[in-house]
Design a protein around this motif. Structure first.
Motif, PDB file in Angstrom:
ATOM      1  N   ASN A  97     -14.256   5.971  -1.854  1.00  0.00           N
ATOM      2  CA  ASN A  97     -13.978   5.195  -2.038  1.00  0.00           C
ATOM      3  C   ASN A  97     -12.999   5.136  -3.689  1.00  0.00           C
ATOM      4  OD1 ASN A  97     -13.644   3.733   0.544  1.00  0.00           O
ATOM      5  ND2 ASN A  97     -15.137   2.684  -0.192  1.00  0.00           N
ATOM      6  N   ALA A  98     -13.827   5.618  -4.361  1.00  0.00           N
ATOM      7  CA  ALA A  98     -14.150   5.655  -6.384  1.00  0.00           C
ATOM      8  C   ALA A  98     -13.030   6.422  -6.563  1.00  0.00           C
ATOM      9  CB  ALA A  98     -15.637   6.567  -6.639  1.00  0.00           C
ATOM     10  N   LYS A  99     -12.364   7.871  -5.277  1.00  0.00           N
ATOM     11  CA  LYS A  99     -10.633   8.455  -5.148  1.00  0.00           C
ATOM     12  C   LYS A  99     -10.452   7.468  -4.970  1.00  0.00           C
ATOM     13  CE  LYS A  99     -13.321  12.276  -7.028  1.00  0.00           C
ATOM     14  NZ  LYS A  99     -13.475  14.075  -7.279  1.00  0.00           N
ATOM     15  N   ASN A 100      -9.820   6.765  -3.830  1.00  0.00           N
ATOM     16  CA  ASN A 100      -9.609   5.943  -3.301  1.00  0.00           C
ATOM     17  C   ASN A 100      -8.310   7.011  -2.653  1.00  0.00           C
ATOM     18  OD1 ASN A 100      -9.977   3.207  -5.070  1.00  0.00           O
ATOM     19  ND2 ASN A 100      -8.093   3.612  -5.653  1.00  0.00           N
ATOM     20  N   THR A 101      -9.299   7.989  -1.539  1.00  0.00           N
ATOM     21  CA  THR A 101      -8.197   9.285  -1.421  1.00  0.00           C
ATOM     22  C   THR A 101      -9.108   9.577   0.250  1.00  0.00           C
ATOM     23  OG1 THR A 101      -7.926  10.243  -3.145  1.00  0.00           O
ATOM     24  CG2 THR A 101      -8.369  11.787  -1.373  1.00  0.00           C
ATOM     25  N   MET A 102      -8.612  10.002   1.043  1.00  0.00           N
ATOM     26  CA  MET A 102      -9.304  10.056   1.963  1.00  0.00           C
ATOM     27  C   MET A 102      -8.818  11.276   2.485  1.00  0.00           C
ATOM     28  SD  MET A 102      -7.743   8.851   6.339  1.00  0.00           S
ATOM     29  CE  MET A 102      -6.782   8.433   5.722  1.00  0.00           C
ATOM     30  N   TYR A 103      -9.973  12.086   3.290  1.00  0.00           N
ATOM     31  CA  TYR A 103      -9.902  13.666   3.950  1.00  0.00           C
ATOM     32  C   TYR A 103      -9.038  14.261   5.406  1.00  0.00           C
ATOM     33  CZ  TYR A 103     -11.038  13.055  -1.168  1.00  0.00           C
ATOM     34  OH  TYR A 103     -11.249  13.318  -2.006  1.00  0.00           O
ATOM     35  N   LEU A 104      -9.545  14.708   5.178  1.00  0.00           N
ATOM     36  CA  LEU A 104      -9.307  15.859   6.855  1.00  0.00           C
ATOM     37  C   LEU A 104      -9.137  16.361   6.725  1.00  0.00           C
ATOM     38  CD1 LEU A 104      -8.973  14.690  10.001  1.00  0.00           C
ATOM     39  CD2 LEU A 104      -6.516  15.747   9.953  1.00  0.00           C
ATOM     40  N   GLN A 105     -10.854  17.282   7.015  1.00  0.00           N
ATOM     41  CA  GLN A 105     -11.550  19.069   6.861  1.00  0.00           C
ATOM     42  C   GLN A 105     -11.117  19.350   7.671  1.00  0.00           C
ATOM     43  OE1 GLN A 105     -12.609  20.793   4.496  1.00  0.00           O
ATOM     44  NE2 GLN A 105     -12.276  22.312   5.527  1.00  0.00           N
ATOM     45  N   MET A 106     -10.385  20.326   8.249  1.00  0.00           N
ATOM     46  CA  MET A 106      -9.883  20.762   9.257  1.00  0.00           C
ATOM     47  C   MET A 106     -10.113  22.494   9.927  1.00  0.00           C
ATOM     48  SD  MET A 106      -5.949  19.231  10.274  1.00  0.00           S
ATOM     49  CE  MET A 106      -5.488  19.998   8.209  1.00  0.00           C
ATOM     50  N   VAL A 119       0.594  -1.039   0.264  1.00  0.00           N
ATOM     51  CA  VAL A 119      -0.323  -0.193   0.258  1.00  0.00           C
ATOM     52  C   VAL A 119       0.547   1.089   0.545  1.00  0.00           C
ATOM     53  CG1 VAL A 119      -1.668   0.726   1.162  1.00  0.00           C
ATOM     54  CG2 VAL A 119      -1.800  -1.475   1.388  1.00  0.00           C
ATOM     55  N   GLN A 120       0.776   1.261  -0.939  1.00  0.00           N
ATOM     56  CA  GLN A 120       1.942   4.001  -0.739  1.00  0.00           C
ATOM     57  C   GLN A 120       1.041   4.433  -0.230  1.00  0.00           C
ATOM     58  OE1 GLN A 120       1.609   0.906  -3.949  1.00  0.00           O
ATOM     59  NE2 GLN A 120       2.720   0.030  -2.362  1.00  0.00           N
ATOM     60  N   LEU A 121       1.071   5.519  -0.210  1.00  0.00           N
ATOM     61  CA  LEU A 121      -0.413   6.821   0.545  1.00  0.00           C
ATOM     62  C   LEU A 121       0.957   7.668   0.639  1.00  0.00           C
ATOM     63  CD1 LEU A 121      -1.281   5.153   4.362  1.00  0.00           C
ATOM     64  CD2 LEU A 121      -2.139   5.121   2.033  1.00  0.00           C
ATOM     65  N   GLN A 122      -0.137   8.723  -0.231  1.00  0.00           N
ATOM     66  CA  GLN A 122       0.098  10.346  -0.307  1.00  0.00           C
ATOM     67  C   GLN A 122      -0.189  11.830   0.162  1.00  0.00           C
ATOM     68  OE1 GLN A 122       3.190  11.028  -2.232  1.00  0.00           O
ATOM     69  NE2 GLN A 122       2.662  12.592  -1.735  1.00  0.00           N
ATOM     70  N   ALA A 123       0.362  11.905   0.832  1.00  0.00           N
ATOM     71  CA  ALA A 123      -0.888  13.057   1.722  1.00  0.00           C
ATOM     72  C   ALA A 123      -0.211  14.284   1.608  1.00  0.00           C
ATOM     73  CB  ALA A 123      -0.218  13.348   3.494  1.00  0.00           C
ATOM     74  N   SER A 124      -1.426  15.343   1.125  1.00  0.00           N
ATOM     75  CA  SER A 124      -0.976  16.807   0.544  1.00  0.00           C
ATOM     76  C   SER A 124      -2.587  17.008   1.298  1.00  0.00           C
ATOM     77  CB  SER A 124      -1.206  15.862  -0.620  1.00  0.00           C
ATOM     78  OG  SER A 124      -3.229  16.153  -1.330  1.00  0.00           O
ATOM     79  N   GLY A 125      -2.224  18.463   0.847  1.00  0.00           N
ATOM     80  CA  GLY A 125      -2.644  20.295   1.448  1.00  0.00           C
ATOM     81  C   GLY A 125      -2.499  20.624   2.582  1.00  0.00           C
ATOM     82  N   GLY A 126      -1.163  19.970   3.140  1.00  0.00           N
ATOM     83  CA  GLY A 126      -0.644  21.747   4.083  1.00  0.00           C
ATOM     84  C   GLY A 126      -0.175  22.215   4.122  1.00  0.00           C
ATOM     85  N   GLY A 127      -0.463  23.081   4.700  1.00  0.00           N
ATOM     86  CA  GLY A 127       0.131  24.505   4.795  1.00  0.00           C
ATOM     87  C   GLY A 127       0.167  25.828   5.493  1.00  0.00           C
ATOM     88  N   LEU A 128       0.077  26.963   5.333  1.00  0.00           N
ATOM     89  CA  LEU A 128      -0.019  27.638   6.393  1.00  0.00           C
ATOM     90  C   LEU A 128      -0.942  28.764   6.590  1.00  0.00           C
ATOM     91  CD1 LEU A 128       1.488  29.538   8.545  1.00  0.00           C
ATOM     92  CD2 LEU A 128       2.632  31.302   6.530  1.00  0.00           C
ATOM     93  N   ARG A 161      -7.836  21.011   4.681  1.00  0.00           N
ATOM     94  CA  ARG A 161      -8.865  19.941   4.453  1.00  0.00           C
ATOM     95  C   ARG A 161      -7.378  18.859   3.835  1.00  0.00           C
ATOM     96  NH1 ARG A 161     -12.701  17.537  -0.417  1.00  0.00           N
ATOM     97  NH2 ARG A 161     -11.182  17.803  -1.604  1.00  0.00           N
ATOM     98  N   LEU A 162      -6.726  18.242   4.668  1.00  0.00           N
ATOM     99  CA  LEU A 162      -5.671  17.326   3.505  1.00  0.00           C
ATOM    100  C   LEU A 162      -6.157  16.342   2.906  1.00  0.00           C
ATOM    101  CD1 LEU A 162      -3.660  17.042   7.201  1.00  0.00           C
ATOM    102  CD2 LEU A 162      -3.200  18.444   5.668  1.00  0.00           C
ATOM    103  N   SER A 163      -5.453  15.411   1.463  1.00  0.00           N
ATOM    104  CA  SER A 163      -5.833  14.288   0.458  1.00  0.00           C
ATOM    105  C   SER A 163      -4.378  13.331   1.389  1.00  0.00           C
ATOM    106  CB  SER A 163      -6.723  15.022  -0.239  1.00  0.00           C
ATOM    107  OG  SER A 163      -6.865  16.512  -0.124  1.00  0.00           O
ATOM    108  N   CYS A 164      -5.542  12.203   1.348  1.00  0.00           N
ATOM    109  CA  CYS A 164      -4.342  10.992   1.502  1.00  0.00           C
ATOM    110  C   CYS A 164      -4.789  10.412   0.512  1.00  0.00           C
ATOM    111  CB  CYS A 164      -4.356  10.471   2.570  1.00  0.00           C
ATOM    112  SG  CYS A 164      -3.761   8.742   2.547  1.00  0.00           S
ATOM    113  N   ALA A 165      -3.934   9.843  -0.625  1.00  0.00           N
ATOM    114  CA  ALA A 165      -4.473   9.236  -1.411  1.00  0.00           C
ATOM    115  C   ALA A 165      -3.439   7.884  -1.744  1.00  0.00           C
ATOM    116  CB  ALA A 165      -3.494  10.307  -3.269  1.00  0.00           C
ATOM    117  N   ALA A 166      -4.592   6.867  -1.862  1.00  0.00           N
ATOM    118  CA  ALA A 166      -3.858   5.831  -2.042  1.00  0.00           C
ATOM    119  C   ALA A 166      -3.892   4.600  -2.716  1.00  0.00           C
ATOM    120  CB  ALA A 166      -4.870   4.654  -0.228  1.00  0.00           C
TER     121      ALA A 166
END
Length: 120
Positions: A73-82, A1-10, A18-23
């Motif tokens: 699930n359709a996008k193989n992506t998890m999110y974290l809305q902060m 399983v490969q995971l790639q997080a994105s969406g961070g910032g200042l 909103r952070l995303s994690c593509a799997a």
């Protein structure tokens, strides 16, 4: 399983990200997934997670009511809305996955982190 997080910032305190994690590498819907964070000088801590069955979602107390974990699930992506971010939310955020339904904080697969910085 490969995971790639994105969406961070200042962002300023009170703002949102909103952070995303593509799997990839395994059927996404069969993975339990979670978010963790590590602030400078502190140990990594659990933030939020849900089981692959969808029957269990959990959050650390300090983010309840402000953060929402979700998956597509359709996008193989998890999110974290902060929302309503606070300076104490500043950390490197990591996404994690596991084949077990309830891995607790012991996830087997980890992505590289994404930096979230909240200014006061």
């Amino acid at each position: 399983v490969q995971l790639q997080a994105s969406g961070g910032g200042l962002v300023q305190a009170g703002g949102s990200l909103r952070l995303s994690c593509a799997a990839s590498g395994r059927t996404f819907s069969s993975l339990s997934m979670g978010w963790f964070r590590q602030a400078p000088g502190k140990e990594r801590e659990f933030v939020a997670a849900f089981s692959w069955s969808g029957g269990s979602t959990s959050y650390i107390d300090s983010v309840k009511g402000r953060f929402t974990i979700s998956r597509d699930n359709a996008k193989n992506t998890m999110y974290l809305q902060m929302n309503s971010l606070k300076p104490e939310d500043t950390a490197v955020y990591y996404c994690a996955a596991d084949r077990r339904e309830f891995p607790g904080e012991d996830f087997n697969y980890w992505g590289k982190g994404t930096q979230v910085t909240v200014s006061s």
